[in-house]
Design a protein around this motif. Structure first.
Motif, mmCIF file in Angstrom:
data_model
loop_
_atom_site.group_PDB
_atom_site.id
_atom_site.type_symbol
_atom_site.label_atom_id
_atom_site.label_comp_id
_atom_site.label_asym_id
_atom_site.label_seq_id
_atom_site.Cartn_x
_atom_site.Cartn_y
_atom_site.Cartn_z
ATOM 1 N N PRO A 532 0.803 -1.227 0.000
ATOM 2 C CA PRO A 532 0.000 0.000 0.000
ATOM 3 C C PRO A 532 0.837 1.280 0.000
ATOM 4 C CG PRO A 532 -0.950 -1.588 1.505
ATOM 5 C CD PRO A 532 0.352 -2.172 1.035
ATOM 6 N N SER A 533 2.028 1.234 0.586
ATOM 7 C CA SER A 533 2.903 2.403 0.613
ATOM 8 C C SER A 533 3.567 2.679 -0.726
ATOM 9 C CB SER A 533 3.999 2.210 1.670
ATOM 10 O OG SER A 533 4.843 1.125 1.301
ATOM 11 N N GLY A 534 3.503 1.725 -1.650
ATOM 12 C CA GLY A 534 4.218 1.821 -2.922
ATOM 13 C C GLY A 534 5.556 1.119 -2.904
ATOM 14 N N ARG A 535 6.021 0.732 -1.702
ATOM 15 C CA ARG A 535 7.279 -0.004 -1.614
ATOM 16 C C ARG A 535 7.080 -1.411 -2.166
ATOM 17 N NH1 ARG A 535 10.094 -3.119 2.297
ATOM 18 N NH2 ARG A 535 8.381 -2.962 3.793
ATOM 19 N N LEU A 536 8.166 -2.010 -2.657
ATOM 20 C CA LEU A 536 8.100 -3.327 -3.274
ATOM 21 C C LEU A 536 8.796 -4.367 -2.414
ATOM 22 C CD1 LEU A 536 8.936 -2.406 -6.983
ATOM 23 C CD2 LEU A 536 6.679 -2.721 -5.963
ATOM 24 N N LEU A 537 8.084 -5.466 -2.152
ATOM 25 C CA LEU A 537 8.720 -6.664 -1.610
ATOM 26 C C LEU A 537 9.230 -7.494 -2.771
ATOM 27 C CD1 LEU A 537 6.442 -8.094 1.232
ATOM 28 C CD2 LEU A 537 8.506 -6.727 1.437
ATOM 29 N N CYS A 538 10.344 -8.195 -2.534
ATOM 30 C CA CYS A 538 10.971 -8.930 -3.627
ATOM 31 C C CYS A 538 11.121 -10.406 -3.269
ATOM 32 C CB CYS A 538 12.346 -8.323 -3.924
ATOM 33 S SG CYS A 538 13.177 -9.075 -5.335
ATOM 34 N N TYR A 539 10.778 -11.270 -4.232
ATOM 35 C CA TYR A 539 10.974 -12.713 -4.121
ATOM 36 C C TYR A 539 11.849 -13.137 -5.301
ATOM 37 C CZ TYR A 539 7.139 -12.435 -0.787
ATOM 38 O OH TYR A 539 6.348 -12.109 0.293
ATOM 39 N N PRO A 540 13.155 -13.353 -5.064
ATOM 40 C CA PRO A 540 14.082 -13.629 -6.174
ATOM 41 C C PRO A 540 13.860 -14.992 -6.829
ATOM 42 C CG PRO A 540 15.240 -12.793 -4.231
ATOM 43 C CD PRO A 540 13.866 -13.143 -3.798
ATOM 44 N N TYR A 541 13.986 -15.007 -8.128
ATOM 45 C CA TYR A 541 13.990 -16.225 -8.937
ATOM 46 C C TYR A 541 12.801 -17.142 -8.632
ATOM 47 C CZ TYR A 541 18.688 -14.391 -9.443
ATOM 48 O OH TYR A 541 19.752 -13.562 -9.653
ATOM 49 N N PRO A 542 11.579 -16.639 -8.804
ATOM 50 C CA PRO A 542 10.399 -17.445 -8.469
ATOM 51 C C PRO A 542 10.177 -18.574 -9.466
ATOM 52 C CG PRO A 542 9.733 -15.422 -9.547
ATOM 53 C CD PRO A 542 11.226 -15.319 -9.335
ATOM 54 N N GLU A 543 9.638 -19.666 -8.971
ATOM 55 C CA GLU A 543 9.225 -20.803 -9.790
ATOM 56 C C GLU A 543 7.946 -21.373 -9.191
ATOM 57 O OE1 GLU A 543 12.285 -23.693 -9.803
ATOM 58 O OE2 GLU A 543 13.739 -22.462 -10.922
ATOM 59 N N LEU A 544 7.223 -22.113 -9.991
ATOM 60 C CA LEU A 544 6.075 -22.861 -9.485
ATOM 61 C C LEU A 544 6.468 -24.320 -9.344
ATOM 62 C CD1 LEU A 544 3.025 -21.382 -11.435
ATOM 63 C CD2 LEU A 544 3.761 -20.886 -9.100
ATOM 64 N N GLN A 545 6.186 -24.895 -8.190
ATOM 65 C CA GLN A 545 6.467 -26.302 -7.947
ATOM 66 C C GLN A 545 5.194 -26.970 -7.457
ATOM 67 O OE1 GLN A 545 9.720 -26.242 -5.126
ATOM 68 N NE2 GLN A 545 11.256 -26.010 -6.733
ATOM 69 N N ASP A 546 4.864 -28.096 -8.027
ATOM 70 C CA ASP A 546 3.659 -28.816 -7.611
ATOM 71 C C ASP A 546 3.881 -29.473 -6.259
ATOM 72 O OD1 ASP A 546 2.178 -28.140 -9.839
ATOM 73 O OD2 ASP A 546 2.813 -29.910 -10.973
ATOM 74 N N ILE A 547 2.900 -29.316 -5.373
ATOM 75 C CA ILE A 547 2.972 -29.933 -4.046
ATOM 76 C C ILE A 547 1.713 -30.767 -3.828
ATOM 77 C CG2 ILE A 547 4.361 -28.065 -3.077
ATOM 78 C CD1 ILE A 547 1.656 -27.283 -1.585
ATOM 79 N N LEU A 548 1.829 -31.735 -2.941
ATOM 80 C CA LEU A 548 0.698 -32.583 -2.589
ATOM 81 C C LEU A 548 0.003 -31.974 -1.384
ATOM 82 C CD1 LEU A 548 -0.793 -35.280 -3.170
ATOM 83 C CD2 LEU A 548 0.723 -36.320 -1.444
ATOM 84 N N THR A 549 -1.269 -31.655 -1.524
ATOM 85 C CA THR A 549 -2.031 -31.058 -0.430
ATOM 86 C C THR A 549 -2.410 -32.123 0.590
ATOM 87 O OG1 THR A 549 -4.170 -31.415 -1.492
ATOM 88 C CG2 THR A 549 -2.993 -29.375 -2.036
ATOM 89 N N PRO A 550 -2.763 -31.696 1.835
ATOM 90 C CA PRO A 550 -3.185 -32.678 2.851
ATOM 91 C C PRO A 550 -4.388 -33.492 2.422
ATOM 92 C CG PRO A 550 -2.689 -30.559 3.864
ATOM 93 C CD PRO A 550 -2.659 -30.338 2.387
ATOM 94 N N TRP A 551 -5.203 -32.949 1.502
ATOM 95 C CA TRP A 551 -6.384 -33.692 1.061
ATOM 96 C C TRP A 551 -6.127 -34.519 -0.207
ATOM 97 C CZ3 TRP A 551 -5.959 -28.484 1.821
ATOM 98 C CH2 TRP A 551 -5.800 -27.698 0.691
ATOM 99 N N GLY A 552 -4.830 -34.611 -0.636
ATOM 100 C CA GLY A 552 -4.459 -35.536 -1.690
ATOM 101 C C GLY A 552 -4.406 -34.987 -3.095
ATOM 102 N N ASP A 553 -4.645 -33.685 -3.284
ATOM 103 C CA ASP A 553 -4.569 -33.073 -4.610
ATOM 104 C C ASP A 553 -3.192 -32.457 -4.841
ATOM 105 O OD1 ASP A 553 -7.201 -33.722 -5.037
ATOM 106 O OD2 ASP A 553 -7.966 -31.795 -4.314
ATOM 107 N N MET A 554 -2.833 -32.315 -6.096
ATOM 108 C CA MET A 554 -1.615 -31.589 -6.455
ATOM 109 C C MET A 554 -1.989 -30.152 -6.794
ATOM 110 S SD MET A 554 0.801 -33.805 -6.133
ATOM 111 C CE MET A 554 2.186 -32.980 -6.940
ATOM 112 N N LYS A 555 -1.174 -29.209 -6.336
ATOM 113 C CA LYS A 555 -1.425 -27.801 -6.637
ATOM 114 C C LYS A 555 -0.095 -27.075 -6.792
ATOM 115 C CE LYS A 555 -2.303 -24.878 -3.368
ATOM 116 N NZ LYS A 555 -2.875 -24.102 -2.237
ATOM 117 N N PRO A 556 -0.046 -26.033 -7.625
ATOM 118 C CA PRO A 556 1.200 -25.277 -7.794
ATOM 119 C C PRO A 556 1.445 -24.349 -6.604
ATOM 120 C CG PRO A 556 -0.530 -24.305 -9.133
ATOM 121 C CD PRO A 556 -1.112 -25.543 -8.524
ATOM 122 N N GLN A 557 2.688 -24.267 -6.200
ATOM 123 C CA GLN A 557 3.076 -23.391 -5.105
ATOM 124 C C GLN A 557 4.315 -22.594 -5.506
ATOM 125 O OE1 GLN A 557 4.470 -25.013 -1.169
ATOM 126 N NE2 GLN A 557 2.554 -24.103 -0.474
#
Length: 659
Positions: A532-557
């Motif tokens: 909201p202030s206009g400042r930027l948070l940074c997450y370097p080199y992002p990727e999506l990795q599939d994970i197994l949820t507790p209920w047994g589905d795969m989802k991108p994280q």
């Protein structure tokens, strides 16, 4: 105008890492071996002695760029000012590549940052080891230093310094420049670090001597108890082995593990006594007081304790005496004042006996007094303001949990209950009038508020519950979690919406992916979150990795690169909705504090310290001092971008720092 890249190689009779740049540069033996420099993209050069003054005084440049520019600035305004009469240089002349890199969540050191940025031409590691060697005397003869000053070593040091300029310049080209607002905040940060905090130089030596005496006694007691098998409570491996021989197997001897063991009824008497000695020994740290005295420089002050943007959220990290992790006192402030006053008046043996008679274990009581060793200089008082439950307020505001925002407003106005009582009432489906501040349900409400706001589950609740003495079964904790989430539908939805927005941004580079009043976007090799202030948070080199949820589905994280808190290694980690909510909430809370720092600084408040959500200024006590209420009102002033965010500040004034 061109830019001048600079880097100093120095020497001193003080240890830079141990005592900080200010004490290091103030040492009478402190001097400069050389200065590497380059104008824009010219080949780096070396200047020595008077040549340094010539380069800095007569080279036209709009800014001087350095990595950890606060060090170069300190060298110029202490060593070079003293040795060559160089005029003081304002910090506004500098651009700091380390500050800019930290703002992108990169590692701080030049070699690690350049590696994280993929710069092929890395730091000269052999030259770095030589620079460390040459920064300290080879030996001392007749009270004077003998340096590592062979011509070949100096020549090798010059080559190393030139390479640092090349790497620094590459880093400068790749990092995102600080915004105008953040640059100004960095200048304010330097002023605060340079002012520093005053350390009670009368009480601290006595306190240290008491700790050393008491620890020596406990070491002897443990040696005798174990038949010489363990020399002291700090010998963890030997103590664990001895405990196993007593039939007590422990995975570790950290604070909580010792507490858990001592509450059991089956502990053999010798093992209990050994663990109690270990617990007493660990109550305070000789190193903490020693560091205060070691870092205490000109005017009795410790400078350089705060690292600008030292965490990924933008909050400051602690350096030197680490003010962020001083223990919370367990005794009243009057008792702290009395103990430290006694330490200024009497020898360690007398002071220790006085503490033992009136207050109990000297080790435990000195631990309670660590904060109080930070105090106002003579003729001054400390003014402190602390944002009340700022993360709870910010999270509710960000998520649009309107009933909770209104509850904070009502509490601030004195017309509503505190939020822990309100949380308990909603969890147990009771009217808030059913509970008081002494009700055990309020403590459960407090744990829930502190543990569950960032998608925490049973484990998070139970971990926090231990801290506050709350005992419930896992099934009860699960019910509390579900009830808390049911009472906070907007916050719960906020977690899922944030995660979806971040995933969407990574899937669609360049797309602005909004979520309420924040947004995500991939630009270059980074995922950016606009606050909201206009400042930027940074997450370097992002990727999506599939994970197994507790209920047994795969989802991108979303995964990204970060410095691991435990190993300090640059490694891949992952995030999810609750973690994103925590990052953003803490970042917004930081921006509230940053706004206050700038406003207070502009209005002449001499800030000496800030820790988490607290700001401390040192004010002259004579005459007609400015009222504390004026200080707190300035902190409470909301920035324009935070309309509707309820802000409350509590404060105190006194001679000694307190909690």
């Amino acid at each position: 105008m061109p830019i001048l890249f600079i880097d100093f190689e120095t020497r001193s009779g003080a240890d830079l890492k141990a005592c900080g740049a200010s004490v290091y540069c103030q040492h009478p033996w402190a001097d400069v071996w050389c200065m590497g420099y380059a104008l824009d993209y010219e080949e780096p050069c070396i200047a020595v002695n008077e040549q340094i003054l010539e380069v800095l005084s007569n080279t036209p440049a709009s800014h001087w760029v350095a990595h950890n520019a606060q060090f170069e600035w300190t060298v110029i305004n202490t060593i070079l000012a003293r040795k060559y009469g160089l005029r003081p240089t304002p910090i506004e002349k500098f651009i700091c590549t380390m500050a800019a890199g930290y703002a992108m969540a990169l590692p701080g050191s030049l070699d690690e940052m350049s590696a994280a940025l993929g710069i092929a031409e890395g730091k000269d590691q052999a030259g770095s080891r030589l620079a460390v060697q040459m920064s300290k005397p080879r030996r001392i003869e007749n009270g004077q230093p003998i340096w590592w000053d062979e011509p070949e070593k100096q020549g090798r040091l010059h080559q190393y310094c030139k390479q640092d300029i090349r790497v620094e310049r590459e880093v400068y080209q790749r990092v995102r420049a600080l915004s105008t607002q953040e640059s100004h905040l960095w200048h304010v940060d330097i002023a605060i670090n340079q002012r520093g905090v005053y350390i009670d130089g009368d009480a601290a030596p006595t306190a240290l001597a008491i700790v050393e005496r008491e620890q020596a006694v406990r070491s002897i007691q443990l040696w005798s108890l174990t038949g010489g098998a363990v020399d002291g409570p700090s010998q963890v491996a030997k103590l664990k082995t001895w405990l196993e021989q007593q039939g007590v197997a422990m995975s570790g001897l950290a604070k909580q593990e010792v507490i858990d063991a001592l509450v059991t009824d089956t502990l053999p008497a010798p093992a209990r006594e050994a663990l109690e000695l270990r617990q007493a020994f660990a109550k305070t740290s000789t190193a903490k007081i020693s560091r205060m005295l070691q870092c205490r420089g000109e005017g009795g002050r410790v400078r350089g304790m705060l690292q600008f943007h030292g965490t990924g959220t933008g909050r400051w990290a602690g350096r030197l005496i680490q003010p962020q992790n001083l223990p919370r006192p367990t005794i009243e402030q009057d008792a702290i004042e009395d103990i430290l006053q006694y330490c200024t008046m009497y020898d360690p043996a007398t002071a220790a006996e006085y503490i033992r008679v009136f207050y109990g274990s000297p080790l435990a009581r000195i631990a309670d007094c660590l904060r109080g060793l930070i105090c106002a200089a003579p003729g001054h008082l400390l003014y402190a303001g602390d944002y009340s439950n700022i993360e709870g307020r910010v999270l509710a505001w960000l998520a649009g949990e309107e009933w909770k925002v209104k509850a904070f407003e009502a509490f601030d106005a004195g017309t509503g209950p505190d939020l822990y009582l309100l949380a308990a009432a909603r969890i147990f489906h009771k009217p808030v009038t059913a509970y008081t501040k002494k009700s055990p349900e309020r403590q459960i409400g407090k744990v829930a508020e502190l543990a569950l706001g960032y998608q925490g589950g049973v484990g998070a609740f139970q971990t926090m519950a231990v801290t506050y003495g709350v005992k419930v079964s896992d099934s009860e904790a699960e019910s509390i979690k579900l009830a808390w989430r049911g009472a906070h539908p907007c916050i719960t939805q906020f977690w899922y919406d944030l995660e979806a927005a971040a995933v969407r941004a990574v899937q669609n580079p360049g797309l602005i992916s909004p979520c309420r009043n924040v947004s995500f976007r991939i630009h270059g090799s980074f995922l950016w979150c606009c606050l909201p202030s206009g400042r930027l948070l940074c997450y370097p080199y992002p990727e999506l990795q599939d994970i197994l949820t507790p209920w047994g589905d795969m989802k991108p994280q979303v995964s990204y690169k970060a410095v691991d808190d435990t190993t300090r290694q640059w490694t891949r980690t992952h995030t999810y909705g609750g973690k994103l909510a925590e990052n953003i909430t803490q970042a917004v809370a930081r921006d509230i504090l940053a706004h206050a720092l700038i406003q207070l600084h502009a209005n002449g408040w001499p800030i000496v310290l800030h820790v988490h959500d607290e700001i401390v200024a040192e004010v002259q006590s004579g005459g007609s001092p400015r009222p504390l209420e004026e200080f707190l009102a300035a902190m409470k002033q909301s920035p324009p971008w935070a309309a509707g965010l309820p802000i409350a500040v509590e404060g105190w004034k006194g001679r000694r720092y307190r909690k």
